[in-house]
Design a protein around this motif. Structure first.
Motif, short mmCIF file in Angstrom:
data_model
loop_
_atom_site.label_atom_id
_atom_site.label_comp_id
_atom_site.label_asym_id
_atom_site.label_seq_id
_atom_site.Cartn_x
_atom_site.Cartn_y
_atom_site.Cartn_z
N MET A 1 0.84 -1.19 0.00
CA MET A 1 0.00 0.00 0.00
C MET A 1 0.88 1.25 0.00
N SER A 2 0.87 1.98 -1.11
CA SER A 2 1.70 3.17 -1.21
C SER A 2 1.14 4.29 -0.34
N PHE A 3 2.04 5.01 0.29
CA PHE A 3 1.62 6.14 1.12
C PHE A 3 2.79 7.10 1.28
N SER A 4 2.48 8.32 1.68
CA SER A 4 3.48 9.32 2.02
C SER A 4 3.41 9.56 3.52
N ALA A 5 4.49 10.11 4.09
CA ALA A 5 4.52 10.29 5.54
C ALA A 5 5.28 11.55 5.93
N ILE A 6 4.85 12.12 7.03
CA ILE A 6 5.53 13.25 7.66
C ILE A 6 5.90 12.83 9.08
N ILE A 7 7.13 13.11 9.46
CA ILE A 7 7.52 12.95 10.86
C ILE A 7 7.84 14.34 11.41
N VAL A 8 7.13 14.72 12.45
CA VAL A 8 7.32 16.04 13.05
C VAL A 8 8.42 15.92 14.10
N ALA A 9 9.56 16.57 13.84
CA ALA A 9 10.73 16.46 14.72
C ALA A 9 11.36 17.83 14.95
N ALA A 10 10.51 18.85 15.06
CA ALA A 10 11.00 20.22 15.19
C ALA A 10 10.90 20.75 16.61
N GLY A 11 10.52 19.90 17.58
CA GLY A 11 10.32 20.36 18.95
C GLY A 11 11.63 20.63 19.68
N THR A 12 11.50 21.35 20.78
CA THR A 12 12.67 21.69 21.60
C THR A 12 12.83 20.77 22.80
N GLY A 13 11.81 19.95 23.09
CA GLY A 13 11.90 19.02 24.21
C GLY A 13 12.01 19.70 25.56
N SER A 14 11.27 20.78 25.77
CA SER A 14 11.41 21.56 27.00
C SER A 14 11.10 20.73 28.24
N ARG A 15 10.09 19.86 28.18
CA ARG A 15 9.74 19.06 29.36
C ARG A 15 10.68 17.89 29.57
N ALA A 16 11.34 17.44 28.50
CA ALA A 16 12.29 16.34 28.63
C ALA A 16 13.68 16.83 28.97
N GLY A 17 13.89 18.15 28.95
CA GLY A 17 15.19 18.70 29.30
C GLY A 17 16.11 18.92 28.11
N GLU A 18 15.79 18.35 26.95
CA GLU A 18 16.58 18.50 25.74
C GLU A 18 15.75 17.99 24.58
N PRO A 19 16.13 18.35 23.33
CA PRO A 19 15.36 17.83 22.19
C PRO A 19 15.37 16.30 22.17
N LYS A 20 14.17 15.73 22.26
CA LYS A 20 14.06 14.27 22.41
C LYS A 20 14.49 13.53 21.16
N GLN A 21 14.26 14.13 20.00
CA GLN A 21 14.47 13.41 18.76
C GLN A 21 15.92 13.04 18.50
N TRP A 22 16.86 13.74 19.18
CA TRP A 22 18.28 13.46 18.94
C TRP A 22 18.87 12.56 20.03
N ARG A 23 18.15 12.36 21.10
CA ARG A 23 18.64 11.46 22.15
C ARG A 23 18.66 10.02 21.65
N ARG A 24 19.47 9.19 22.29
CA ARG A 24 19.57 7.79 21.87
C ARG A 24 18.63 6.92 22.70
N LEU A 25 18.01 6.03 21.99
CA LEU A 25 17.14 5.03 22.60
C LEU A 25 17.52 3.69 21.99
N GLY A 26 17.93 2.75 22.83
CA GLY A 26 18.37 1.47 22.30
C GLY A 26 19.53 1.61 21.34
N GLY A 27 20.39 2.61 21.57
CA GLY A 27 21.57 2.80 20.73
C GLY A 27 21.33 3.59 19.47
N ARG A 28 20.08 3.97 19.18
CA ARG A 28 19.77 4.72 17.97
C ARG A 28 19.09 6.04 18.34
N PRO A 29 19.30 7.10 17.53
CA PRO A 29 18.56 8.34 17.80
C PRO A 29 17.06 8.08 17.75
#
Length: 378
Positions: A1-29
């Motif tokens: 099934m063909s589809f297009s996608a957007i991932i919103v990764a422009a946040g500042t992560g104020s409540r997490a203390g830092e931008p969450k999207q660049w932190r590592r989880l399981g060894g990967r960003p």
């Protein structure tokens, strides 16, 4: 099934203390988890919306992955989504998934459910029922209960027909930004279908959420083994498992010849399928002459951590007639526990002889073997 996608990764992560999207989880960003999930599901085009100036961070986080482009986001999530929508090459009728980078544990089944519902609906949201009892409260005092009947927890990816979500954003009447994209569709009069979400698709909001997400990652257990031997030569002490022991001989080697640490390093590297100690520290390289073998072990542990793995336990056996290991065994275990960040009961050091047989029995050299148990993300 063909589809297009957007991932919103422009946040500042104020409540997490830092931008969450660049932190590592399981060894990967964190961002990479969602990108890999959507690409694996067959996304024909994928737009990653990042904060201005974060394009290089996205490129580093997504090294080796194709079929994605980065665009600059806006001051609000809604503005970022619209920037992503405007970057699409997709035409009318295309199916679009909009996903938050802060929800990294996206599974193929959820994607399939949303896409399948888009065959019959213009807007779809994955949801979970509210299981806990709800209460109002303020200033630390609990108030009345809230009926949870008919309440749902909305997740992402939220799915849309492209023309439906574009038209809905164009018609958004309120100067304040919407809470999410299905709210935009609903306010525009679109019917929003619900499909089952996934409890693992939690949103990383606070620092403690990362510990929970790490616990939810599927992992595999692996075991590696290592072996090393060195001959005896003139000297006044010997290094074994990171502890210096006074002795009338020393072990001969390019480094400090700590056979226990060498065997353990190889066991960890072997469990990862990451070569052996000679690949990482060639004995022909003069910079390692006389080097402390602590460096080799720490290097292996750091490579394990970089892949999101963790060490579970280690077991080292020293094979020699002399010196006697038992008086030093606790010091060795404590030293290894410190180097490996393991509790003492996860570190074993044993010793045995070969009853005067073989090169160790004749006092020509000392041997060590080691086992290491690790866990790696799937």
């Amino acid at each position: 099934m063909s589809f297009s996608a957007i991932i919103v990764a422009a946040g500042t992560g104020s409540r997490a203390g830092e931008p969450k999207q660049w932190r590592r989880l399981g060894g990967r960003p964190v961002l990479r988890w969602s990108v890999e999930a959507l690409l694996s599901a067959g996304a024909s085009e994928l737009v990653v919306v990042v904060a201005p100036g974060a394009e290089d961070l996205a490129a580093e986080a997504l090294t080796g992955l194709g079929r994605w482009v980065a665009v600059k986001g806006g001051e609000t999530r809604a503005a970022s989504v619209q920037a992503g929508l405007n970057a699409f090459k997709a035409r009318s009728g295309a199916r679009v998934l909009i996903h938050d980078a802060a929800r990294p544990l996206l599974d193929p089944a959820t994607i399939r459910r949303v896409l399948a519902a888009l065959e019959h609906h213009e807007a779809v949201v994955p949801v979970l029922p509210v299981a806990d009892s709800l209460r109002r409260g303020s200033e630390g005092v609990m108030g009345e209960s809230v009926d949870r009947e008919g309440l749902w927890r909305a997740q992402t990816p939220q799915g849309f027909r492209l023309e439906a979500i574009l038209g809905a954003y164009a018609a958004w009447p309120d100067p304040s930004p919407p809470t999410d994209d299905v709210e935009v569709a609903r306010r525009a009069g679109r019917t929003v279908a619900m499909v089952a979400g996934d409890a693992r698709l939690m949103k990383l909001t606070y620092p403690e959420d990362f510990a929970m997400a790490e616990a939810l990652i599927s992992r595999q257990t692996r075991v590696g083994q290592g072996f090393d031997a060195h001959r005896w030569g003139p000297g006044a002490s010997v290094w074994l498992c990171g502890v210096e022991i006074a002795h009338d001989q020393t072990l001969i080697g390019h480094s400090d010849a700590d056979a226990g640490l060498h065997a353990l390093t190889d066991a960890i590297l072997g469990a990862m399928g990451d070569g052996d100690i000679g690949d990482h520290f060639p004995p022909t390289d003069p910079q390692w002459k006389g080097a402390s073998s602590d460096l080799f072990l720490i290097h292996a542990v750091e490579r394990l951590a970089a892949r999101g793995g963790r060490l579970v336990n280690v077991d080292v056996t020293l094979i020699c007639e002399r010196p006697k290991v038992k008086p030093h065994r606790l010091a060795m275990r404590e030293r290894l526990a410190g180097l490996l960040s393991l509790p003492l009961d996860a570190v074993s050091v044993k010793a045995t002889t070969t009853e005067a047989m073989g090169f160790t029995g004749r006092g020509e050299g000392l041997a060590a073997q080691a086992l290491a148990t690790i866990e790696l993300p799937l």
